[in-house]
Design an enzyme around this catalytic site. Structure first.
Site, short mmCIF file in Angstrom:
data_model
loop_
_atom_site.label_atom_id
_atom_site.label_comp_id
_atom_site.label_asym_id
_atom_site.label_seq_id
_atom_site.Cartn_x
_atom_site.Cartn_y
_atom_site.Cartn_z
N LYS A 196 0.85 -1.18 0.00
CA LYS A 196 0.00 0.00 0.00
C LYS A 196 0.89 1.23 0.00
O LYS A 196 1.68 1.44 0.91
CB LYS A 196 -0.89 0.00 1.24
CG LYS A 196 -1.77 1.23 1.34
CD LYS A 196 -2.76 1.12 2.46
CE LYS A 196 -3.57 2.39 2.59
NZ LYS A 196 -4.52 2.32 3.70
N LYS A 249 -2.39 -1.66 -3.81
CA LYS A 249 -3.20 -0.45 -3.77
C LYS A 249 -2.33 0.78 -3.85
O LYS A 249 -1.33 0.83 -3.14
CB LYS A 249 -3.95 -0.49 -2.43
CG LYS A 249 -4.76 0.72 -2.11
CD LYS A 249 -5.38 0.52 -0.76
CE LYS A 249 -6.02 1.81 -0.35
NZ LYS A 249 -6.39 1.80 1.02
#
Ligand code: PBG
Length: 326
Positions: A196, A249
């Site tokens: 992330k 992500k």
């Protein structure tokens, strides 16, 4: 006549031919719909920063969950906006918090729908950071782990099938696995946001969740977007710590990362098409600068092609319902 040896256009000559040789398919079963849960009942309020998405009370979340399942989507990802926030995000671990209530309602209404709970403190803390903040403003990794463990157990108790840590604290996957196992939730899976990045593309989400850090940013815990190899190290750590599935992500700006994580692990890998990606597509489409249906569909295929088994996207329900992912 040119002496062309091979003509790739032969397999592009008709729609049926293109279908025959298409490498990638998307079905509703590859999509996950995020939902934002707020306290109260009978609330379905449009989120300004995320046009087309709603703040839902637990009862309304359950109603929508039925439609989501009926459209062929296997899973929802829940985010919660608590009635109040404090320094340690107490509501994250409360049985009466909106997310826990929504999990119970959804599992009641549609037991076969997979309920994934985003697991992070930033929606629950008054300072907006994803962990415990020390006096000097830094985020204390190891003091955060027990709070995440409590929140995970609370989500599992409510009936969550999957907890999805998105905080980026080191060692949290093994801590969560231990906490879940010790409380008897051996079947609760962990979908780790292993990779992330600190990203400007979370902007609209932070408005929707009221989770923007009051001071500073998330660069001491989320990944630096200049780094690609580091993603493999993060992914490996989470695999070793016992993650069941991994998430990359954001999505589209990180297709290189997605492809390399896909190649490095045999665990299921998902991609998250985040709020800023959604906002860009929506904004351009609303001005007529992009063909919305085609651009969104292409963006979903790009993530599938790069290796995503599933895609978390704000388009999930609409695309499944309208038969646009086939
Ligand atoms: C919580 C979390 C965030 C998102 C998912 N989980 C925000 C953040 O890290 O600031 C972003 C999702 C989106 O932008 O759609 N930590």
């Amino acid at each position: 006549m040119a002496d062309i040896i091979y003509r790739p256009r032969r397999t592009r000559r008709s729609a049926a031919m293109r279908d025959l040789v298409a490498q990638t398919v998307i079905a509703p079963r590859n999509l996950v719909q995020p939902l934002f849960v707020v306290p109260g009942s009978a609330i379905a309020r449009p989120i300004e920063a995320l046009s087309g998405q709603m703040h839902l009370s637990p009862d309304k979340a359950a109603d929508l969950a039925k439609e989501i399942r009926a459209a062929g989507i296997p899973a929802v990802l829940l985010f919660g906006i608590p009635p109040e926030k404090d320094a340690v995000g107490s509501y994250a671990a409360r049985a009466d918090a909106p997310v826990q209530e929504a999990v119970r309602r959804i599992k009641d209404a549609v037991p076969e729908l997979v309920v994934i709970c985003d697991l992070c403190l930033c929606e629950y803390t008054d300072h907006g950071h994803c962990g415990v903040v020390r006096e000097d403003g830094s985020v204390d990794n190891d003091a955060t782990l027990p709070l995440l463990m409590q929140a995970a157990v609370s989500q599992a108790e409510a009936g969550a099938d999957v907890v999805a840590p998105s905080d980026m604290m080191d060692g949290r996957v093994s801590a969560l696995r231990r906490a879940l196992d010790e409380t008897g939730f051996i079947e609760t899976a962990i979908l780790s946001y292993a990779v992330k990045y600190r990203s400007a593309f979370y902007g609209p989400f932070r408005e929707a969740a009221g989770s923007a850090p009051r001071e500073g940013d998330r660069s001491t815990y989320q990944m630096d977007f200049r780094n690609g190899r580091e993603a493999l190290r993060e992914a490996r750590l989470d695999v070793d710590e016992g993650a069941d599935m991994l998430l990359v992500k954001p999505g589209m700006p990180y297709l290189d990362v997605l492809a390399s994580v896909r190649a490095a692990t045999d665990l299921p890998v998902g991609a998250y098409q985040v709020s800023g990606e959604y906002a860009m597509l929506e904004a351009a489409a609303s001005r007529g600068w992009l063909d919305r249906d085609m651009a969104v569909t292409e963006s979903l295929y790009a993530m599938r092609r790069a290796g995503a088994d599933f895609i978390v996207t704000y388009y999930a329900l609409e695309w499944a319902r309208r038969g646009l992912c086939r």
